[in-house]
Design an enzyme around this catalytic site. Structure first.
Site, short mmCIF file in Angstrom:
data_model
loop_
_atom_site.label_atom_id
_atom_site.label_comp_id
_atom_site.label_asym_id
_atom_site.label_seq_id
_atom_site.Cartn_x
_atom_site.Cartn_y
_atom_site.Cartn_z
N SER A 1 39.88 43.62 40.40
CA SER A 1 38.70 43.37 39.57
C SER A 1 39.06 43.64 38.13
CB SER A 1 37.56 44.30 40.01
OG SER A 1 36.59 44.39 38.99
N HIS B 1 41.97 35.85 40.37
CA HIS B 1 41.70 34.57 39.69
C HIS B 1 42.86 33.60 39.94
CE1 HIS B 1 39.55 37.58 37.00
NE2 HIS B 1 38.57 36.75 37.29
#
Ligand code: AMP
Length: 299
Positions: free
Chosen positions: A185, A37
């Protein structure tokens, strides 16, 4: 950094900036932020004047049997990461605000959602397509960034933006990996230490597939079999799919081509992991162009 919770305040903030010619970058997320991110946030920061990150665990993209209630929600840590990366707005709508009583409309992208993740998770992509469309309406970004980690999702988002004339530029950034190759993840935290040690086999199997394609020595069925065998070294891993596909349509390729995407999904215990690798022997580089967006580019 501002925290905005209602769609109406979000839109009012964006409309004000757009009127002044400010470019707005947007990174939609479900929180539990990591370096994957962060790479999207940094790329957006470089290219836009103002930056919105949404944190919303979207219930409509989870099946009743999936991990919606267990999904990690470290909101204080997520806000701290956003603040440190210079995010202007953290948009944190509630499920009630996103899907008020009487909500009816869903967005579907049938052909791109049919296979792979769409087959394994039947309502997943209509949930994704609907929430992305709604978030774009609320945030009104000029540019939105997505990770290649979720390859099928990026294909679907590009298609819906084109089909629905949403007027948002889409930038896809490379997958950020752990040192051993495992794609980062939010779900990796569920892996036990033993499962975590096995998990990089998915990436290794995709790398093996890519090397064979680049060596131009095999047919698709053989490549898929070798990828499968790479993972089967570890009997505790269940392969859901490993496929050589067209990078645009995501249909399985019947013959090796200059451009392909290798898609894979495995299950280790109750944890599903997905990954992919692009192959491009056409001379066109897969790297992302770095540019700075101005309001004029987006009209
Ligand atoms: P999520 O919070 O899982 O919905 O992901 C939000 C965005 O981050 C999506 O565009 C993902 O593709 C992207 N993303 C997730 N993991 C990674 C990663 N390891 N590298 C790059 N982007 C990622």
């Amino acid at each position: 950094m501002k925290i905005i919770r209602t769609p109406r305040s979000m839109t009012a903030w964006s409309e004000g900036l757009r009127r002044e010619g400010v470019t707005i970058g947007f990174v939609p997320t479900m929180g539990a932020l990591h370096d994957g991110h962060r790479s999207l946030i940094r790329a957006a920061r470089l290219q836009c004047d103002a930056l919105v990150v949404s944190i919303f665990v979207n219930p409509t993209q989870f099946a009743p049997t999936e991990d919606l209630t267990k999904y990690p929600r470290p909101i204080a840590k997520d806000r701290a990461l956003c603040r440190a990366e210079g995010v202007d707005v953290c948009f944190e709508p509630t499920a009630r605000a996103m899907y008020p009583e009487g909500f009816q409309t869903t967005v579907t992208v049938p052909a791109l959602a049919r296979r792979w993740e769409g087959a394994a998770r039947p309502h997943h992509f209509s949930g994704v397509a609907t929430v992305v469309t709604k978030l774009f309406g609320m945030v009104q970004p000029h540019l939105a960034l997505f990770g290649r980690k979720d390859y099928q999702q990026t294909a679907l988002v590009r298609q819906l933006v084109k089909d629905l004339n949403l007027g948002v530029a889409i930038l896809v950034r490379p997958t950020v990996r752990e040192r051993d190759g495992l794609a980062m993840s939010s779900r990796n935290v569920y892996l036990s230490p033993h499962e975590r040690r096995m998990a990089p086999l998915l990436f290794r199997s995709l790398q093996t597939g890519r090397q064979i394609i680049e060596g131009r020595k095999s047919d698709v069925a053989t490549i898929e079999r070798i990828m499968q065998q790479t993972i089967e070294q570890e009997p505790a891993i269940h392969v859901e799919y490993l496929a050589v596909c067209d990078p645009d349509s995501l249909e399985p390729l019947s013959a090796v081509a200059a451009r392909a995407v290798l898609l894979g999904a495995i299950r280790i215990g109750s944890i599903r992991l997905i990954d992919n690798l692009l192959v491009n022997m056409s001379g066109r580089k897969v790297t992302t162009q770095v540019f700075r967006l101005t309001a004029e580019d987006c009209t």
